[in-house]
Design an enzyme around this catalytic site. Structure first.
Site, PDB file in Angstrom:
ATOM      1  N   GLU A 241       0.834  -1.201   0.000  1.00 58.48           N
ATOM      2  CA  GLU A 241       0.000   0.000   0.000  1.00 58.48           C
ATOM      3  C   GLU A 241       0.866   1.248   0.000  1.00 58.48           C
ATOM      4  OE1 GLU A 241      -4.212   0.192   1.819  1.00 58.48           O
ATOM      5  OE2 GLU A 241      -2.930   1.171   3.303  1.00 58.48           O
TER       6      GLU A 241
ATOM      7  N   HIS B  48       6.745 -27.245   2.644  1.00 52.73           N
ATOM      8  CA  HIS B  48       5.976 -28.333   2.039  1.00 52.73           C
ATOM      9  C   HIS B  48       4.905 -27.792   1.087  1.00 52.73           C
ATOM     10  CE1 HIS B  48       7.757 -31.468   4.625  1.00 52.73           C
ATOM     11  NE2 HIS B  48       7.867 -30.469   5.485  1.00 52.73           N
TER      12      HIS B  48
ATOM     13  N   LYS C  43     -13.670   1.721  -3.621  1.00 55.59           N
ATOM     14  CA  LYS C  43     -14.730   2.124  -2.688  1.00 55.59           C
ATOM     15  C   LYS C  43     -15.819   2.914  -3.416  1.00 55.59           C
ATOM     16  CE  LYS C  43     -11.709   2.624   1.380  1.00 55.59           C
ATOM     17  NZ  LYS C  43     -11.212   3.613   2.374  1.00 55.59           N
TER      18      LYS C  43
END
Length: 554
Positions: free
Chosen positions: A359, A390, A518
């Site tokens: 960000e 793994h 937004k």
């Protein structure tokens, strides 16, 4: 002129050109050979400060590389930029604000002016306010509507109001105050709310609504759901103040929600969300680990602040880590960076660093609005070390991409079980060693022959067992995770991100890309619910809206 007013074209600087030439000279550099040739390589490329030990010897560097990178830092004016950051200059140029998360860690008695006003008394006033609340809850004096003491605290917040506090409270679980459990509610997905409230009793639960604007969609929706749940469980409007407090700069909205003014903790516009765990946003941390430990966290961050400001660049942890990131991202083509904590309690550090780094430095224009001249922030990813071995470590070892990695590991476990921690530490070291050494074709063939495998099979299998090696990594070692050391560790990464932003000439403290989604989200919601009849801006979005509307139930 200040760096944030007149950003440079870093690629035009002599230091950058020198690094370009050096990169060509380093094309055939082998870490394996470098270690064999220089017994002092480890001591030359290690550093200890603020309770952290950094080994950066397993990197594609020589002492000349370090000198050239430090030269770049000096040429871009990093020292002046650090001073501007600490002095409260408007380094967040697009919003005309300082970025003063470091002020939140400074000791009482310090002075720091913003617009002619000393902000330090307010910083410590809020710290005292936090101390008072934490004491009342821990002592059982803060009671719910049935007069029972608070046993559970739910922090409602998202982004920086969630990731940093969650990281710290879980990383320091061994320091947790008994009797008060802390929970986090971030996602607007109703399933998260349902699963959390199934474990709670309204009469002993306190909600912290953390939103600077008190208007963050996800946070406000979850706060409204929590309020409805509280009322449905037997709580009353008159007693709501016992169960809801806020961290916000919008007092009027918080009061309208039902929160008393004295239970609203302020936020300042000179602290960005991803840098805010040191502020009242860290209230759930203080409730989880106690006020003395919270102050130790701040103190550890402050020691790193001092180190960053005062240590020479050649021996400065955040500076060196930032420069290494530039080295790989801009000269070796690395597109991502792995964070690999070998500690269960640090399992969320990758999520916090994703926000902190991506960000902050996910930008494509410089401070003056002109396009950047080079790549900027990398993708940050990773997870708990042994589990990753793994899963995705295979890509680190034999994939086609160069992916630098940070290994983070403590020497001492809080919960020793047999020889588990020795194996954990051994796994961490062996992974960084394997990335560096690799396995040659000759070694792969010899290994297969030693197992008695026929020669024709050796020739078939050997190429698959070759591991290129020469993959860079840093190893950060702490004696044991503590509030002070964790504070230093998180602050170190904050400053690393800032170093890179200065070199690239970008603003690490705004996030305009977040805002567009937004804004568009409101229109999509209105079309989903039928409140908006006009079509979406594109056929794909409209098609998905129609698909939802044709099938959604409930």
């Amino acid at each position: 002129m200040a760096y944030y007013r007149t950003p440079h074209d870093v690629t035009a600087l002599p230091a950058w050109q020198a690094l370009n030439q050096h990169r060509q000279a380093m094309q055939d550099f082998s870490m394996r050979e470098a270690f064999n040739a220089d017994p002092q390589r480890f001591s030359q490329f290690t550093l200890s400060s603020c309770g952290l030990f950094l080994d950066y010897s397993k990197n594609l560097i020589t002492s000349e590389t370090r000198d050239l990178l430090v030269g770049l830092a000096k040429e871009v004016g990093l020292k002046d930029a650090i001073n501007s950051l600490y002095a409260g200059e408007p380094v967040n140029s697009s919003e005309g604000r300082p970025a003063l998360h470091t002020a939140l860690r400074r000791p009482v008695g310090d002075k720091l002016s913003v617009n002619g006003v000393n902000i330090m008394p307010d910083v410590h006033k809020v710290l005292n306010q936090i101390t008072d609340l934490v004491g009342r809850i821990h002592d059982g004096l803060w009671r719910g509507y049935t007069e029972k003491p608070i046993t559970d605290v739910v922090n409602i917040g998202i982004g920086g109001s969630f990731l940093g506090p969650e990281l710290v409270s879980e990383a320091l679980l061994s320091y947790a105050h008994k009797g008060v459990r802390c929970h986090y509610l971030a996602n607007i997905d109703g399933s998260e709310f349902h699963e959390l409230t199934m474990k709670l009793r309204a009469e002993t639960t306190l909600f912290i609504v953390s939103s600077k604007s008190f208007n963050t969609l996800e946070t406000l929706k979850n706060a409204q759901a929590a309020r409805a749940w509280y009322l449905a469980q037997g709580g009353s409007e008159a007693e709501l103040y016992r169960h809801f407090i806020a961290v916000s700069s919008n007092n009027a909205a918080a009061v309208a929600f039902g929160i008393r003014e004295e239970n609203i903790f302020p936020m300042w516009d000179w602290v960005g969300g991803r840098y805010s765990l040191w502020s009242a946003i860290g209230l759930p941390i203080a409730l989880a680990i106690g006020m003395s430990n919270f102050k130790e966290l701040l103190s550890g961050a402050y020691t790193m602040d001092q180190h960053f400001q005062n240590a020479p660049f050649e021996a400065n942890m955040p500076v060196l880590l930032g420069l290494l990131g530039v080295w790989y991202g801009n000269f070796w083509g690395a597109q991502s960076h792995a964070i690999l904590p070998y500690d269960h309690y640090l399992r969320n550090i990758t999520k916090h660093l994703q926000q902190l780094d991506m960000e902050s430095n996910g930008k494509s224009v410089r401070q003056d609005g002109t396009p950047v001249a080079t790549d900027t922030g990398p993708v940050i990813w990773g997870g708990v070390g042994c589990n990753g071995q793994h899963a995705y470590h295979q890509l680190l070892h034999q994939g086609t991409q160069l992916i630098p990695a940070d290994f983070i590991v403590p020497i001492v476990s809080f919960n020793p079980v047999s020889d588990h921690h020795q194996w954990l530490y051994a796994n961490c070291l062996s992974q960084s060693q394997a990335l560096m050494l690799g396995k040659t074709r000759v070694e792969a063939e010899a290994e297969l022959r030693d197992k008695g495998i026929p020669e024709d099979e050796v020739q078939k299998l050997a190429p698959h067992k070759v591991i290129p090696g020469n993959r860079p990594s840093n190893t950060l070692v702490v004696e044991r995770i503590s509030p002070r050391r964790l504070g230093a560790l998180v602050a170190m990464y904050e400053h690393k991100v800032f170093v890179q932003s200065v070199i690239w000439g970008i603003n690490a403290f705004d996030q305009w890309g977040v805002e567009l989604g937004k804004e568009l989200g409101k229109g999509v919601y209105n079309r989903l619910t039928g409140a908006e009849e006009t079509s979406a801006e594109d056929a794909s979005t409209q098609g998905l809206i129609n698909y939802f509307r044709g099938r959604h139930r409930g």
